[in-house]
Scaffold this active site. Sequence first.
Site, PDB file in Angstrom:
ATOM      1  N   THR A 194       0.826  -1.187   0.000  1.00 40.76           N
ATOM      2  CA  THR A 194       0.000   0.000   0.000  1.00 40.76           C
ATOM      3  C   THR A 194       0.870   1.249   0.000  1.00 40.76           C
ATOM      4  O   THR A 194       1.974   1.250   0.530  1.00 40.76           O
ATOM      5  CB  THR A 194      -0.928   0.043   1.238  1.00 40.76           C
ATOM      6  OG1 THR A 194      -0.141   0.184   2.418  1.00 40.76           O
ATOM      7  CG2 THR A 194      -1.804  -1.169   1.344  1.00 40.76           C
ATOM      8  N   ILE A 237       1.867   2.601   3.560  1.00 44.67           N
ATOM      9  CA  ILE A 237       2.761   1.802   4.398  1.00 44.67           C
ATOM     10  C   ILE A 237       3.991   1.361   3.601  1.00 44.67           C
ATOM     11  O   ILE A 237       5.104   1.785   3.865  1.00 44.67           O
ATOM     12  CB  ILE A 237       2.016   0.571   4.986  1.00 44.67           C
ATOM     13  CG1 ILE A 237       0.853   1.036   5.865  1.00 44.67           C
ATOM     14  CG2 ILE A 237       2.976  -0.310   5.775  1.00 44.67           C
ATOM     15  CD1 ILE A 237      -0.071  -0.068   6.316  1.00 44.67           C
ATOM     16  N   CYS A 238       3.789   0.530   2.609  1.00 46.36           N
ATOM     17  CA  CYS A 238       4.899  -0.123   1.916  1.00 46.36           C
ATOM     18  C   CYS A 238       5.639   0.781   0.938  1.00 46.36           C
ATOM     19  O   CYS A 238       6.752   0.456   0.528  1.00 46.36           O
ATOM     20  CB  CYS A 238       4.391  -1.371   1.198  1.00 46.36           C
ATOM     21  SG  CYS A 238       3.579  -2.519   2.323  1.00 46.36           S
ATOM     22  N   VAL A 239       5.033   1.910   0.546  1.00 46.94           N
ATOM     23  CA  VAL A 239       5.710   2.845  -0.351  1.00 46.94           C
ATOM     24  C   VAL A 239       6.304   4.018   0.433  1.00 46.94           C
ATOM     25  O   VAL A 239       7.456   4.384   0.235  1.00 46.94           O
ATOM     26  CB  VAL A 239       4.748   3.356  -1.457  1.00 46.94           C
ATOM     27  CG1 VAL A 239       5.425   4.402  -2.336  1.00 46.94           C
ATOM     28  CG2 VAL A 239       4.259   2.196  -2.311  1.00 46.94           C
ATOM     29  N   PRO A 246       9.968   3.413   2.591  1.00 46.49           N
ATOM     30  CA  PRO A 246      11.198   3.299   1.802  1.00 46.49           C
ATOM     31  C   PRO A 246      11.471   4.552   0.970  1.00 46.49           C
ATOM     32  O   PRO A 246      12.621   4.955   0.819  1.00 46.49           O
ATOM     33  CB  PRO A 246      10.975   2.068   0.922  1.00 46.49           C
ATOM     34  CG  PRO A 246       9.562   1.684   1.067  1.00 46.49           C
ATOM     35  CD  PRO A 246       9.021   2.341   2.285  1.00 46.49           C
TER      36      PRO A 246
END
Length: 191
Positions: free
Chosen positions: A114, A117-119, A122
């Site tokens: 998502t 969160i996941c983008v 980082p």
Amino acid sequence: MHTKAFNPENSAVLLIDHQIGTMGWTHSHDINLVKQNAIKLAKIAAALNLPVILTSSMEENVQGPLIPELEEILPEAFAARIKRPGIVNAMHHDGFNHAVKVLERKKLFVAGVTTEICVTFPVLQMLDEGYEVQVSADASASYTKYGDELALARMRAAGAIITTVDQIISELAIDWTSPNGQKLVGILNYH
């Protein structure tokens, strides 16, 4: 503010957690469009021979495997995908972090599921480390539209360029009659 066009020779594509289960949890965008745009990013990378890093999180669980189209378009990158055991910020995973650094590319096209969160995490770290990052908002999605918009705003405030896949295609093509333009024009479609 004028930004320089991304030079393909200094660019790479990072696709984060485009997993069947995870994509099913998102409601911020039409998930079929998100999938179509992630596939377009894979096709851009294949057409221009850009390095690609694919990563997944806990794919043996409910998150599931990466979408199968990524394996069809980028078989080598798919085989070499970085399977994270649940680490939220992919840059905190030694394998992913190392893979990004060895590319020696400073301009990164990033998309994932998502966004919030996941983008986000980082990308914030990549920006802190001096990378130029373009986040493809239309190849990313979140649980809610609100969460997605806040994540994009946070990354933009930190220095990321928020863009779309079709803008990336056009930027890399520069001229539709050029060799790269000819490779990319077929990916730019609205079907």
